[in-house]
Scaffold this active site. Structure first.
Site, PDB file in Angstrom:
ATOM      1  CG  ASP A 188      25.614  52.797  46.386  1.00 46.88           C
ATOM      2  OD1 ASP A 188      26.303  52.145  47.190  1.00 46.88           O
ATOM      3  OD2 ASP A 188      25.294  52.346  45.270  1.00 46.88           O
ATOM      4  N   GLY A 227      24.624  47.812  44.754  1.00 43.99           N
ATOM      5  CA  GLY A 227      24.099  47.970  46.114  1.00 43.99           C
ATOM      6  C   GLY A 227      22.581  48.073  46.101  1.00 43.99           C
ATOM      7  CE1 TYR A 256      38.154  45.540  42.401  1.00 41.36           C
ATOM      8  CE2 TYR A 256      39.527  43.701  43.094  1.00 41.36           C
ATOM      9  CZ  TYR A 256      38.627  44.703  43.402  1.00 41.36           C
ATOM     10  OH  TYR A 256      38.212  44.874  44.699  1.00 41.36           O
ATOM     11  CD  GLN A 291      34.746  45.996  38.160  1.00 40.98           C
ATOM     12  OE1 GLN A 291      33.840  45.184  38.330  1.00 40.98           O
ATOM     13  NE2 GLN A 291      36.022  45.628  37.988  1.00 40.98           N
ATOM     14  CB  VAL A 302      34.124  30.898  47.558  1.00 41.13           C
ATOM     15  CG1 VAL A 302      34.980  31.374  48.704  1.00 41.13           C
ATOM     16  CG2 VAL A 302      33.857  29.413  47.698  1.00 41.13           C
ATOM     17  NE  ARG A 323      41.245  32.682  46.967  1.00 43.91           N
ATOM     18  CZ  ARG A 323      42.098  31.882  46.298  1.00 43.91           C
ATOM     19  NH1 ARG A 323      43.079  31.265  46.937  1.00 43.91           N
ATOM     20  NH2 ARG A 323      41.980  31.716  45.001  1.00 43.91           N
ATOM     21  NE  ARG A 374      36.485  29.209  39.517  1.00 46.04           N
ATOM     22  CZ  ARG A 374      35.635  29.812  40.333  1.00 46.04           C
ATOM     23  NH1 ARG A 374      34.389  29.983  39.965  1.00 46.04           N
ATOM     24  NH2 ARG A 374      36.016  30.245  41.511  1.00 46.04           N
ATOM     25  CD  GLU A 375      43.535  28.822  31.591  1.00 48.54           C
ATOM     26  OE1 GLU A 375      44.223  29.691  31.058  1.00 48.54           O
ATOM     27  OE2 GLU A 375      42.734  28.069  31.009  1.00 48.54           O
TER      28      GLU A 375
END
Ligand SMILES: NC(=O)c1ccc[n+]([C@@H]2O[C@H](COP(=O)([O-])OP(=O)(O)OC[C@H]3O[C@@H](n4cnc5c(N)ncnc54)[C@H](O)[C@@H]3O)[C@@H](O)[C@H]2O)c1
Length: 310
Positions: free
Chosen positions: A31, A36, A143, A76, A186, A210, A268-269
């Protein structure tokens, strides 16, 4: 088994390393400590290499380690950062992975487990929920795209060199030691605010859903992926349950034993409205299912943030 965990000092890695040690495996963590922390992990019982997986020295060290298996979590994890800086995202998530895969190929590693994501599916029409593994992958962020790209690399490494792999597409993971920047943040944001007695804000009408899964369940799924015979395929690791943000706030309230009333702000867009991943394939192919309820997982998460800030 001798197992390398890249990104092992991160949030999910910290749950995995503990479970692998409990199972009696020899564990090496690689790592670069960019997100982290060494304190996320127990004091000892494993080997720690502070290195960046993009370096040539990392490739050499991994190859020389002659691992039985590699769990590749390093990378990432921020969707926004990938849009702002696709070069950084690709360097982290594609080039770092290729370096690890080259080391795996050179040293005859028998299996690579890769952390992919629900973001690989993109914004799918709601009639397709829960999303199944065979759906076309159409990510909406770089991503998501770099994760899908690595899935293709793994297919080709298997075709060309016989390197076995298991792709695990995680739903929204939460639990102790989560940062609040990456995916699924969240719950870590809410849990920290609840622990401090601060108010909660929902962006949108609160009906957005979610599929929240506890990090310890994800770690158990990775442990199963290390031993399954059904390799060279992708599995969702999810609860196959939708929870709206409104419901989430209610469950936080139950955990705390007081009613929590959120503030509402404009949506949020770019946020998808509903998300849920099917988990039948993981149940049959990995012999795995989630065990920790959202109430119990939130209780542990709030308790962690309360003690971390005390
Ligand atoms: N948390 C989620 O909800 C979620 C969902 C889907 C997929 N994932 C994937 O799971 C994996 C782990 O995610 P996490 O939530 O634990 O994130 P995290 O940021 O806590 O962990 C990532 C770890 O990788 C390390 N790292 C980053 N770049 C590195 C590099 N170039 N070389 C060496 N180490 C590096 C970081 O220091 C960190 O310890 C990631 O690949 C992520 O994309 C996470």
């Amino acid at each position: 088994m001798k197992i390398l965990v890249t990104g092992g000092a991160g949030f999910i890695g910290s749950h995995l390393v503990r479970q692998l040690m409990e199972l009696g495996h020899e564990v090496v963590v690689l790592d670069n400590l960019s997100t982290g922390a060494r304190e996320h992990l127990p004091a000892g019982g494993f080997t720690f290499w502070q290195m960046d997986d993009r370096e040539a020295a990392a490739r050499e060290k991994i190859a020389a380690g002659h691992f039985d298996a590699i769990v590749h979590l390093a990378g990432q994890t921020m969707v926004d950062a990938s849009i702002r800086d696709p070069h950084f995202d690709a360097a982290e998530n594609v080039m770092g992975t290729v370096n690890v895969l080259e080391a795996a190929r050179e040293s005859g590693v028998s299996r690579v487990i890769f952390a992919s994501t629900a973001a690989a599916y993109g914004d799918v029409t709601e009639d397709l929920l829960p999303l199944r593994e065979e759906l076309r992958l159409a990510p909406l962020s770089f991503y998501g795209l770099t994760k899908v790209t690595v899935e293709h690399y793994l297919d080709l490494y298997h075709e060309l060199y016989g390197l076995d792999y298991v792709v695990l597409r995680f739903a929204n993971v939460y639990g102790e030691r989560q940062g609040d920047k990456g995916e699924g943040g969240v719950i870590s944001i809410f849990a920290k605010r609840v622990a401090r007695g601060e108010g909660l804000t929902i962006f949108g009408d609160g009906g957005q859903t979610r599929d929240f899964i506890y990090a310890g369940d994800i770690a158990r799924g990775i442990c199963r992926a290390l031993v399954t015979e059904k390799v060279n395929t992708a599995y969702n690791l999810s609860t196959q349950t939708e929870t709206s943000l409104k419901e989430l706030v209610e469950i936080f309230g139950q955990v705390e034993g007081r009613a929590l009333v959120p503030a509402y702000k404009e949506a949020r867009e770019g946020d998808i409205y509903r998300s849920m991943l099917a988990n039948e394939k993981a149940k049959t192919g990995l012999g795995w299912e989630p065990e920790v309820s959202l109430t119990e997982g939130l209780r542990r998460t709030v308790a962690y943030f309360r003690s971390a800030e005390a």
